[in-house]
Design a protein around this motif. Structure first.
Motif, PDB file in Angstrom:
ATOM      1  N   THR A  62       0.837  -1.202   0.000  1.00 33.34           N
ATOM      2  CA  THR A  62       0.000   0.000   0.000  1.00 33.34           C
ATOM      3  C   THR A  62       0.870   1.249   0.000  1.00 33.34           C
ATOM      4  OG1 THR A  62      -0.102   0.033   2.412  1.00 33.34           O
ATOM      5  CG2 THR A  62      -1.826  -1.192   1.257  1.00 33.34           C
ATOM      6  N   GLU A  63       0.265   2.343  -0.437  1.00 28.50           N
ATOM      7  CA  GLU A  63       0.988   3.615  -0.457  1.00 28.50           C
ATOM      8  C   GLU A  63       1.436   4.042   0.938  1.00 28.50           C
ATOM      9  OE1 GLU A  63      -0.591   6.821  -3.068  1.00 28.50           O
ATOM     10  OE2 GLU A  63      -2.328   5.512  -3.150  1.00 28.50           O
ATOM     11  N   GLY A  64       0.546   3.816   1.919  1.00 29.72           N
ATOM     12  CA  GLY A  64       0.819   4.281   3.277  1.00 29.72           C
ATOM     13  C   GLY A  64       2.111   3.726   3.841  1.00 29.72           C
ATOM     14  N   LEU A  65       2.483   2.531   3.403  1.00 24.77           N
ATOM     15  CA  LEU A  65       3.701   1.902   3.903  1.00 24.77           C
ATOM     16  C   LEU A  65       4.944   2.712   3.535  1.00 24.77           C
ATOM     17  CD1 LEU A  65       4.634  -0.755   5.334  1.00 24.77           C
ATOM     18  CD2 LEU A  65       5.000  -1.692   3.066  1.00 24.77           C
ATOM     19  N   LEU A  66       4.887   3.415   2.411  1.00 27.92           N
ATOM     20  CA  LEU A  66       6.054   4.137   1.911  1.00 27.92           C
ATOM     21  C   LEU A  66       6.115   5.590   2.356  1.00 27.92           C
ATOM     22  CD1 LEU A  66       6.152   2.814  -1.757  1.00 27.92           C
ATOM     23  CD2 LEU A  66       7.352   1.926   0.242  1.00 27.92           C
ATOM     24  N   LEU A  67       4.983   6.121   2.822  1.00 29.21           N
ATOM     25  CA  LEU A  67       4.950   7.553   3.142  1.00 29.21           C
ATOM     26  C   LEU A  67       5.870   7.891   4.302  1.00 29.21           C
ATOM     27  CD1 LEU A  67       1.182   8.378   2.667  1.00 29.21           C
ATOM     28  CD2 LEU A  67       3.090   9.081   1.242  1.00 29.21           C
ATOM     29  N   ASN A  68       5.867   7.031   5.320  1.00 28.60           N
ATOM     30  CA  ASN A  68       6.731   7.265   6.481  1.00 28.60           C
ATOM     31  C   ASN A  68       7.624   6.049   6.691  1.00 28.60           C
ATOM     32  OD1 ASN A  68       5.541   9.879   7.377  1.00 28.60           O
ATOM     33  ND2 ASN A  68       3.722   8.599   7.671  1.00 28.60           N
ATOM     34  N   ALA A  69       8.242   5.587   5.605  1.00 31.63           N
ATOM     35  CA  ALA A  69       9.025   4.358   5.657  1.00 31.63           C
ATOM     36  C   ALA A  69      10.242   4.525   6.568  1.00 31.63           C
ATOM     37  CB  ALA A  69       9.466   3.969   4.252  1.00 31.63           C
ATOM     38  N   ASP A  70      10.324   3.660   7.602  1.00 30.27           N
ATOM     39  CA  ASP A  70      11.495   3.693   8.476  1.00 30.27           C
ATOM     40  C   ASP A  70      12.596   2.821   7.873  1.00 30.27           C
ATOM     41  OD1 ASP A  70      10.727   1.076   8.974  1.00 30.27           O
ATOM     42  OD2 ASP A  70       9.780   1.552  10.892  1.00 30.27           O
ATOM     43  N   ASP A  71      13.722   2.744   8.584  1.00 30.57           N
ATOM     44  CA  ASP A  71      14.877   2.015   8.041  1.00 30.57           C
ATOM     45  C   ASP A  71      14.556   0.550   7.802  1.00 30.57           C
ATOM     46  OD1 ASP A  71      16.321   4.329   8.115  1.00 30.57           O
ATOM     47  OD2 ASP A  71      17.316   3.891  10.023  1.00 30.57           O
ATOM     48  N   ASP A  72      13.712  -0.030   8.678  1.00 27.85           N
ATOM     49  CA  ASP A  72      13.379  -1.439   8.555  1.00 27.85           C
ATOM     50  C   ASP A  72      12.603  -1.708   7.264  1.00 27.85           C
ATOM     51  OD1 ASP A  72      13.891  -3.842   9.847  1.00 27.85           O
ATOM     52  OD2 ASP A  72      11.838  -3.997  10.592  1.00 27.85           O
ATOM     53  N   VAL A  73      11.658  -0.815   6.943  1.00 28.48           N
ATOM     54  CA  VAL A  73      10.896  -0.962   5.702  1.00 28.48           C
ATOM     55  C   VAL A  73      11.828  -0.809   4.497  1.00 28.48           C
ATOM     56  CG1 VAL A  73       9.127   0.105   4.247  1.00 28.48           C
ATOM     57  CG2 VAL A  73       8.688  -0.243   6.683  1.00 28.48           C
ATOM     58  N   VAL A  74      12.707   0.169   4.567  1.00 28.64           N
ATOM     59  CA  VAL A  74      13.662   0.389   3.476  1.00 28.64           C
ATOM     60  C   VAL A  74      14.536  -0.840   3.275  1.00 28.64           C
ATOM     61  CG1 VAL A  74      15.626   1.770   2.704  1.00 28.64           C
ATOM     62  CG2 VAL A  74      13.652   2.887   3.776  1.00 28.64           C
ATOM     63  N   ASP A  75      14.994  -1.459   4.382  1.00 29.30           N
ATOM     64  CA  ASP A  75      15.827  -2.663   4.283  1.00 29.30           C
ATOM     65  C   ASP A  75      15.088  -3.787   3.564  1.00 29.30           C
ATOM     66  OD1 ASP A  75      17.906  -1.438   5.589  1.00 29.30           O
ATOM     67  OD2 ASP A  75      17.449  -2.311   7.549  1.00 29.30           O
ATOM     68  N   LYS A  76      13.824  -3.944   3.882  1.00 28.62           N
ATOM     69  CA  LYS A  76      13.037  -5.007   3.235  1.00 28.62           C
ATOM     70  C   LYS A  76      12.851  -4.716   1.743  1.00 28.62           C
ATOM     71  CE  LYS A  76      10.440  -6.450   7.362  1.00 28.62           C
ATOM     72  NZ  LYS A  76      11.009  -5.525   8.333  1.00 28.62           N
ATOM     73  N   LEU A  77      12.605  -3.460   1.403  1.00 28.45           N
ATOM     74  CA  LEU A  77      12.456  -3.104  -0.004  1.00 28.45           C
ATOM     75  C   LEU A  77      13.758  -3.334  -0.772  1.00 28.45           C
ATOM     76  CD1 LEU A  77      10.366   0.187   0.350  1.00 28.45           C
ATOM     77  CD2 LEU A  77       9.573  -1.969  -0.623  1.00 28.45           C
ATOM     78  N   LEU A  78      14.888  -3.044  -0.133  1.00 27.20           N
ATOM     79  CA  LEU A  78      16.180  -3.289  -0.766  1.00 27.20           C
ATOM     80  C   LEU A  78      16.404  -4.779  -0.961  1.00 27.20           C
ATOM     81  CD1 LEU A  78      18.438  -0.711   1.136  1.00 27.20           C
ATOM     82  CD2 LEU A  78      17.713  -0.612  -1.264  1.00 27.20           C
ATOM     83  N   TRP A  79      15.978  -5.580   0.022  1.00 31.36           N
ATOM     84  CA  TRP A  79      16.115  -7.037  -0.111  1.00 31.36           C
ATOM     85  C   TRP A  79      15.257  -7.556  -1.266  1.00 31.36           C
ATOM     86  CZ3 TRP A  79      12.558 -11.045   0.257  1.00 31.36           C
ATOM     87  CH2 TRP A  79      13.097 -12.332   0.236  1.00 31.36           C
ATOM     88  N   LEU A  80      14.041  -7.044  -1.386  1.00 35.10           N
ATOM     89  CA  LEU A  80      13.172  -7.452  -2.488  1.00 35.10           C
ATOM     90  C   LEU A  80      13.828  -7.131  -3.827  1.00 35.10           C
ATOM     91  CD1 LEU A  80       9.692  -6.241  -1.150  1.00 35.10           C
ATOM     92  CD2 LEU A  80      10.437  -8.606  -1.381  1.00 35.10           C
ATOM     93  N   ARG A  81      14.406  -5.929  -3.916  1.00 39.08           N
ATOM     94  CA  ARG A  81      15.066  -5.523  -5.167  1.00 39.08           C
ATOM     95  C   ARG A  81      16.236  -6.442  -5.488  1.00 39.08           C
ATOM     96  NH1 ARG A  81      18.775  -0.452  -4.831  1.00 39.08           N
ATOM     97  NH2 ARG A  81      20.000  -2.116  -3.863  1.00 39.08           N
ATOM     98  N   ASP A  82      17.068  -6.732  -4.468  1.00 40.45           N
ATOM     99  CA  ASP A  82      18.251  -7.562  -4.688  1.00 40.45           C
ATOM    100  C   ASP A  82      17.877  -8.996  -5.044  1.00 40.45           C
ATOM    101  OD1 ASP A  82      19.749  -5.343  -4.079  1.00 40.45           O
ATOM    102  OD2 ASP A  82      20.161  -5.935  -2.012  1.00 40.45           O
ATOM    103  N   THR A  83      16.730  -9.444  -4.550  1.00 37.51           N
ATOM    104  CA  THR A  83      16.275 -10.807  -4.850  1.00 37.51           C
ATOM    105  C   THR A  83      15.611 -10.887  -6.211  1.00 37.51           C
ATOM    106  OG1 THR A  83      15.841 -11.022  -2.469  1.00 37.51           O
ATOM    107  CG2 THR A  83      14.978 -12.755  -3.865  1.00 37.51           C
ATOM    108  N   GLY A  84      15.305  -9.749  -6.792  1.00 39.81           N
ATOM    109  CA  GLY A  84      14.661  -9.716  -8.103  1.00 39.81           C
ATOM    110  C   GLY A  84      13.157  -9.620  -8.041  1.00 39.81           C
ATOM    111  N   ILE A  85      12.587  -9.626  -6.815  1.00 39.80           N
ATOM    112  CA  ILE A  85      11.134  -9.515  -6.658  1.00 39.80           C
ATOM    113  C   ILE A  85      10.707  -8.090  -6.987  1.00 39.80           C
ATOM    114  CG2 ILE A  85       9.232  -9.611  -4.997  1.00 39.80           C
ATOM    115  CD1 ILE A  85      10.766 -11.800  -3.525  1.00 39.80           C
ATOM    116  N   GLN A  86       9.707  -7.957  -7.845  1.00 36.31           N
ATOM    117  CA  GLN A  86       9.228  -6.633  -8.217  1.00 36.31           C
ATOM    118  C   GLN A  86       8.166  -6.143  -7.237  1.00 36.31           C
ATOM    119  OE1 GLN A  86       8.164  -7.494 -12.383  1.00 36.31           O
ATOM    120  NE2 GLN A  86       9.976  -6.354 -12.999  1.00 36.31           N
TER     121      GLN A  86
END
Length: 450
Positions: free
Chosen positions: A309-333
Motif C-alpha cells: 500500500t501507499e501508506g507503507l512508503l509515506l513514512n518508511a522507516d529504516d526497517d521498511v527500506v531494508d526489506k524493499l532493498l532485499w526485495l530488489r536484490d532478490t529480483g522480486i518486483q
C-alpha cells in the motif's frame, strides 16, 4: 495517609487511579438506583500519544498526560469523577444525568479542549481524543460490562476517524462477539487447512494474453462457508496471525509460479499482497523464510511481484527500506496497490524502486461516465511511463473500459471481463485455452462467460 494516597491516586496526574475509580463507580451505581437517575461513563483515549512518547521522550509524554488531565477535569462538575486508568486512558463518571444532551455537551467540550495545542518545554504538540460513552442502567448493570461497553464505543470513535465521541450500542456488542468468535476460529484455520488461494488473471493489453496472476486468499470456514477477506484479514493483523498466514500465501504462490513457469511461460509472474503488519516483522526473520522458500523451489524472484500500500512508503522507516532493498536484490518486483485513492505522493515513486502502479477499480468503473476519471487515469499512466513504471488497471468489466485503457496506453488489466478469481485448476484451464482465434485474438474468458 501516604499509603492510602498511593493506593488510590495516580502518582503522575494526581487523579484517582483504577482502584479509586472502581470504588467511586460502585458507590455511584447504588446512588443511581436510589435516585432513579442514570449515569454516564466516558472513556477517553489520547490519539497518537504513543508517537509523541516515542519521538519526544517519556518526560514530554508524562507532562502531556498531566496537562490533558487538567483540561479534562476543567470540563466536568465537582461532583463528577475523573480518573486515570493507566497509559493515555482517562475515564469519567457523570452521575445524576437528567438529560442526555448534557453528556453530549461535556464530551464535545472535552474533544475541543484536547485539540488545543500543548506547549511543553520547547515543543508545540497537537493531539486529540477519542471518547466512548456508555449509560447505566440502560447499557449494562455491572462495572465490568460498563467498562467493556465504553471501551468498545471508544474504538468505534477511533474507527470513525478519531477526535470524536461514540455511544455504545448493542450492534457494537454483537460485532465484538462476532469478531471474538471469528478470531478464535481463525487460529485453527491454518493448521486445519481451511485456506486456499484463488488466482485472477492479469492480461497484457497489447497481446490479450494472460501474463500474470494475482493470488487472493480465501477462507473456507467449516460452518460459516466462505469468509470475506475484509472480515478476517484485519483480525489476522490485530493478532499477529498475519505472519504465518502471509508466509503460507507466499510459499504456495511461489510453488504455483514455479509450476506455471515450467508448464507455460518461464516469465510468468504471480502477485502477492503483503500487509503493512508483515513489514513490521524483524527484517532477518522476514527475509530468511522467503529466501529459503525461493531456494527450495528453485525459483527466481523475477517471477514474484509484491503488492504493498501507499501508506507503507509515506513514512518508511529504516526497517521498511531494508526489506524493499532485499526485495530488489532478490529480483522480486514491487507494485503499489490502489494507486490514486490515497496520498499518491510522487516523492516515494522517485525514492524507491517501484515497478508497477495499479489503478484502483473505482477509477475504471467510471471511465465510461466520468471524463475526469479518464483524464486522471491517462495522467497516472503517462506519469508512470515517464518514470519507467508499468501500469495495471483493476476492475475492468466491459470491452469499452478495456479499449479506453488501451487508448490511454495502459499496459495490463484485470477484472471480471477476463475472469473472476478462480482456483488453480480452473486457472490452468484458462492458460491452456490461450489460443488465437481467426482474428488473432486470445480468448481468456471462462467457459460460460459473456
Amino acid at each position: 495517609e501516604m499509603i492510602w494516597k498511593q493506593a488510590n491516586f495516580d502518582r503522575l496526574t494526581g487523579l484517582p487511579n483504577r482502584n479509586m475509580f472502581h470504588d467511586r463507580l460502585a458507590q455511584e451505581l447504588k446512588k443511581s438506583d436510589r435516585s432513579n437517575l442514570p449515569l454516564a461513563l466516558l472513556l477517553i483515549d489520547l490519539d497518537e500519544f504513543k508517537e509523541v512518547n516515542d519521538t519526544l521522550g517519556h518526560d514530554i509524554g508524562d507532562r502531556l498526560l498531566q496537562q490533558a488531565g487538567h483540561r479534562i477535569t476543567a470540563c466536568v462538575r465537582e461532583s463528577d469523577t475523573v480518573a486515570r486508568l493507566g497509559g493515555d486512558e482517562f475515564i469519567i463518571i457523570l452521575p445524576d444525568i437528567h438529560e442526555k444532551s448534557k453528556v453530549d455537551d461535556i464530551a464535545g467540550q472535552i474533544i475541543n479542549t484536547l485539540t488545543e495545542e500543548y506547549s511543553i518545554g520547547n515543543e508545540v504538540i497537537h493531539t486529540s481524543g477519542s471518547i466512548g460513552i456508555t449509560l447505566y442502567p440502560g447499557d449494562a448493570d455491572d462495572i465490568d460490562s460498563l467498562i467493556k461497553n465504553a471501551d468498545q464505543a471508544m474504538y468505534a470513535a477511533k474507527k470513525k476517524g478519531r477526535n470524536c465521541f461514540s455511544y455504545f450500542t448493542q450492534s457494537l456488542q454483537d460485532a465484538a462477539q462476532k469478531r471474538l468468535r471469528l478470531t478464535n476460529d481463525l487460529r485453527s484455520a491454518l493448521p486445519g487447512k481451511q485456506f486456499e488461494l484463488h488466482y485472477q488473471p492479469i492480461v497484457d493489453l497489447n497481446t490479450d494474453r494472460i501474463h500474470k496472476a494475482e493470488a487472493l486468499l480465501r477462507w473456507q470456514h467449516p460452518l460459516r462457508g466462505t469468509v470475506p477477506p475484509l472480515e478476517f484479514i484485519p483480525l489476522a493483523e490485530n493478532t499477529s496471525l498475519i505472519h504465518p498466514i502471509g508466509d503460507w500465501v507466499f510459499k504456495h504462490s511461489v510453488g504455483q509460479a514455479r509450476d506455471w513457469c515450467s508448464g507455460y511461460n518461464d516469465s510468468f509472474q504471480i502477485t502477492v499482497n503483503i500487509s503493512p503488519m508483515q513489514f513490521k516483522l524483524e527484517t532477518r526473520l522476514f527475509t530468511k523464510k522467503w529466501q529459503k522458500c525461493l531456494q527450495d523451489r528453485g525459483l527466481s524472484g523475477q517471477n514474484i511481484i509484491v503488492e504493498i500500500t501507499e501508506g507503507l512508503l509515506l513514512n518508511a522507516d529504516d526497517d521498511v527500506v531494508d526489506k524493499l532493498l532485499w526485495l530488489r536484490d532478490t529480483g522480486i518486483q514491487v507494485a503499489i496497490d490502489d494507486f490514486g485513492t490515497g496520498y499518491s505522493s510522487l516523492s516515494y515513486l522517485r525514492k524507491f524502486d517501484i515497478d508497477y502502479l495499479k489503478i484502483d477499480k473505482s477509477f475504471v468503473h467510471n471511465l465510461e461516465t466520468d471524463r475526469n476519471n479518464v483524464v486522471l487515469s491517462e495522467a497516472i499512466i503517462m506519469m508512470a511511463h515517464k518514470l519507467g513504471l508499468k501500469v495495471i488497471a483493476e476492475g475492468v468489466e466491459t470491452e469499452h473500459q478495456k479499449h479506453m485503457l488501451i487508448d490511454a496506453g495502459c499496459d495490463y488489466a484485470q477484472g471480471y471481463l477476463f475472469s473472476r478469481p478462480i482456483p488453480a485448476d480452473e486457472f490452468e484451464t484458462l492458460l491452456k485455452r490461450q489460443r488465437p482465434d481467426s482474428h488473432g485474438r486470445i480468448d481468456v474468458k471462462q467457459p460460460g462467460q459473456n
